[in-house]
Design a protein around this motif. Structure first.
Motif, PDB file in Angstrom:
ATOM      1  N   PRO A  39      -4.956   8.147   4.805  1.00  0.00           N
ATOM      2  CA  PRO A  39      -5.288   6.894   3.867  1.00  0.00           C
ATOM      3  C   PRO A  39      -4.575   6.419   3.961  1.00  0.00           C
ATOM      4  N   ILE A  40      -4.446   5.408   3.000  1.00  0.00           N
ATOM      5  CA  ILE A  40      -3.359   4.652   2.988  1.00  0.00           C
ATOM      6  C   ILE A  40      -2.099   4.698   2.080  1.00  0.00           C
ATOM      7  N   THR A  41      -2.953   5.557   0.980  1.00  0.00           N
ATOM      8  CA  THR A  41      -2.896   6.149  -0.997  1.00  0.00           C
ATOM      9  C   THR A  41      -1.520   7.466  -0.242  1.00  0.00           C
ATOM     10  N   ALA A  42      -2.200   7.443   0.803  1.00  0.00           N
ATOM     11  CA  ALA A  42      -0.665   9.201   1.708  1.00  0.00           C
ATOM     12  C   ALA A  42       0.698   8.344   2.371  1.00  0.00           C
ATOM     13  N   ARG A  43       2.029   8.613   2.096  1.00  0.00           N
ATOM     14  CA  ARG A  43       2.834   8.430   2.882  1.00  0.00           C
ATOM     15  C   ARG A  43       2.976   8.056   4.759  1.00  0.00           C
ATOM     16  N   ARG A  44       2.369   9.258   4.560  1.00  0.00           N
ATOM     17  CA  ARG A  44       1.820   9.053   6.692  1.00  0.00           C
ATOM     18  C   ARG A  44       1.537   8.184   6.705  1.00  0.00           C
ATOM     19  N   GLY A  45       0.390   7.745   5.946  1.00  0.00           N
ATOM     20  CA  GLY A  45      -0.876   6.655   6.081  1.00  0.00           C
ATOM     21  C   GLY A  45      -0.649   4.812   6.339  1.00  0.00           C
ATOM     22  N   LEU A  46       0.036   5.236   4.850  1.00  0.00           N
ATOM     23  CA  LEU A  46       1.062   3.939   4.905  1.00  0.00           C
ATOM     24  C   LEU A  46       1.767   3.717   6.152  1.00  0.00           C
ATOM     25  N   LEU A  47       2.475   4.054   6.103  1.00  0.00           N
ATOM     26  CA  LEU A  47       3.873   4.309   7.041  1.00  0.00           C
ATOM     27  C   LEU A  47       3.460   4.157   8.608  1.00  0.00           C
ATOM     28  N   ALA A  48       1.817   4.872   8.694  1.00  0.00           N
ATOM     29  CA  ALA A  48       1.119   4.024   9.622  1.00  0.00           C
ATOM     30  C   ALA A  48       0.733   2.834  10.402  1.00  0.00           C
ATOM     31  N   ARG A  49       0.255   2.201   9.379  1.00  0.00           N
ATOM     32  CA  ARG A  49      -0.229   1.171   9.245  1.00  0.00           C
ATOM     33  C   ARG A  49       1.191   0.258   9.437  1.00  0.00           C
ATOM     34  N   LEU A  50       2.478   0.014   8.516  1.00  0.00           N
ATOM     35  CA  LEU A  50       3.423  -0.545   8.480  1.00  0.00           C
ATOM     36  C   LEU A  50       4.425  -0.659  10.036  1.00  0.00           C
ATOM     37  N   HIS A  51       4.366   0.615  10.484  1.00  0.00           N
ATOM     38  CA  HIS A  51       4.569   0.314  11.535  1.00  0.00           C
ATOM     39  C   HIS A  51       3.868  -0.449  12.336  1.00  0.00           C
ATOM     40  N   ARG A  73      13.015  -8.520   3.852  1.00  0.00           N
ATOM     41  CA  ARG A  73      13.475  -6.742   2.544  1.00  0.00           C
ATOM     42  C   ARG A  73      12.521  -5.962   2.127  1.00  0.00           C
ATOM     43  N   THR A  74      11.481  -6.902   1.776  1.00  0.00           N
ATOM     44  CA  THR A  74      10.571  -5.516   0.871  1.00  0.00           C
ATOM     45  C   THR A  74       9.625  -5.028   1.943  1.00  0.00           C
ATOM     46  N   LEU A  75       9.396  -5.114   2.911  1.00  0.00           N
ATOM     47  CA  LEU A  75       8.517  -4.059   4.122  1.00  0.00           C
ATOM     48  C   LEU A  75      10.117  -2.857   4.843  1.00  0.00           C
ATOM     49  N   LYS A  76      10.934  -3.215   4.893  1.00  0.00           N
ATOM     50  CA  LYS A  76      12.391  -2.809   5.293  1.00  0.00           C
ATOM     51  C   LYS A  76      12.465  -1.943   4.136  1.00  0.00           C
ATOM     52  N   ALA A  77      12.783  -2.166   3.411  1.00  0.00           N
ATOM     53  CA  ALA A  77      11.906  -1.177   1.551  1.00  0.00           C
ATOM     54  C   ALA A  77      10.952  -0.538   0.790  1.00  0.00           C
ATOM     55  N   TRP A  78       9.776  -0.766   2.128  1.00  0.00           N
ATOM     56  CA  TRP A  78       9.172   0.063   1.966  1.00  0.00           C
ATOM     57  C   TRP A  78       8.675   1.289   3.101  1.00  0.00           C
ATOM     58  N   LEU A  79       9.646   0.476   4.335  1.00  0.00           N
ATOM     59  CA  LEU A  79       9.514   1.716   5.906  1.00  0.00           C
ATOM     60  C   LEU A  79      10.059   3.104   5.493  1.00  0.00           C
ATOM     61  N   GLU A  80      11.940   2.100   4.901  1.00  0.00           N
ATOM     62  CA  GLU A  80      12.242   3.882   4.252  1.00  0.00           C
ATOM     63  C   GLU A  80      12.533   4.106   3.205  1.00  0.00           C
ATOM     64  N   GLY A  81      10.945   4.034   2.053  1.00  0.00           N
ATOM     65  CA  GLY A  81      10.482   5.193   1.615  1.00  0.00           C
ATOM     66  C   GLY A  81      11.507   4.677  -0.098  1.00  0.00           C
TER      67      GLY A  81
END
Length: 194
Positions: A39-51, A73-81
């Motif tokens: 799920p996108i609510t899990a960090r792993r799911g979010l990162l997989a979609r963003l990548h 910049r926002t995308l980078k902040a999301w990817l870096e946590g």
């Protein structure tokens, strides 16, 4: 050409349960698309979609076209946590991911389902009429059919065009005759496509 009932009467008016045929086709194509399961609510799911959405400039452009309009910049902040997307942005990421994924796999799915002209056999089941009063029930058995030309169905699904998907589905099942013109249908794959 016969008119399908979902176009001229209220779907499920007398208590029949199920989904429209083109919606079932869309769900099955979604299954075949192989979306990220986490799920996108899990960090792993979010990162997989963003990548997936940021792996190239072309992917980023297509994600923007699909509605993900945040800054790099926002995308980078999301990817870096360092920051987490809001609930609204999570929904945008999911919609963009699914749109880009559908577009990316459409050609592959068309070839897989067309199977070099052999097509893919599907089962078509009528709606569940157990809640419909006896005088209004129709006797309709499930049928199988082989669809040889998936191009228009997959193209409409990839574009997210529900109306065109419905039109393409009706064009495929119209040859089933009046038994199927009298009730809406729900397809399932009789066997996994090769």
């Amino acid at each position: 050409m016969e008119t399908m009932p979902e176009r001229n009467i209220e779907f499920g008016l007398y208590g029949a349960q199920g989904i429209k045929g083109h919606e079932a086709v869309a769900r099955r194509l979604d299954d075949l698309a192989g979306y990220v399961a986490t799920p996108i609510t899990a960090r792993r799911g979010l990162l997989a979609r963003l990548h997936y959405l940021t792996r190239s400039d072309r992917s980023r452009d297509r994600a923007r076209d699909a509605g993900l309009t945040v800054t790099d910049r926002t995308l980078k902040a999301w990817l870096e946590g360092r920051r987490s997307p809001s609930r609204a942005n999570l929904a945008r990421i999911e919609r963009a991911y699914r749109a880009v994924r559908r577009e990316n796999v459409a050609r592959y799915l068309t070839a897989r389902l067309n199977r070099a002209g052999r097509g893919t056999r599907i089962e078509i089941h009528p709606l569940n009429q157990s809640q419909v009063d006896r005088p209004r029930q129709r006797v309709v058995d499930y049928r199988t059919m082989n669809i040889r030309h998936w191009d228009r169905l997959v193209q409409a699904w990839a574009a997210g065009d529900e109306r065109d998907l419905d039109d393409a589905w009706v064009d495929q099942i119209v040859d089933l005759g009046s038994q199927w013109g009298s009730t809406s249908t729900s397809p399932t794959w009789a066997s996994r496509p090769d």
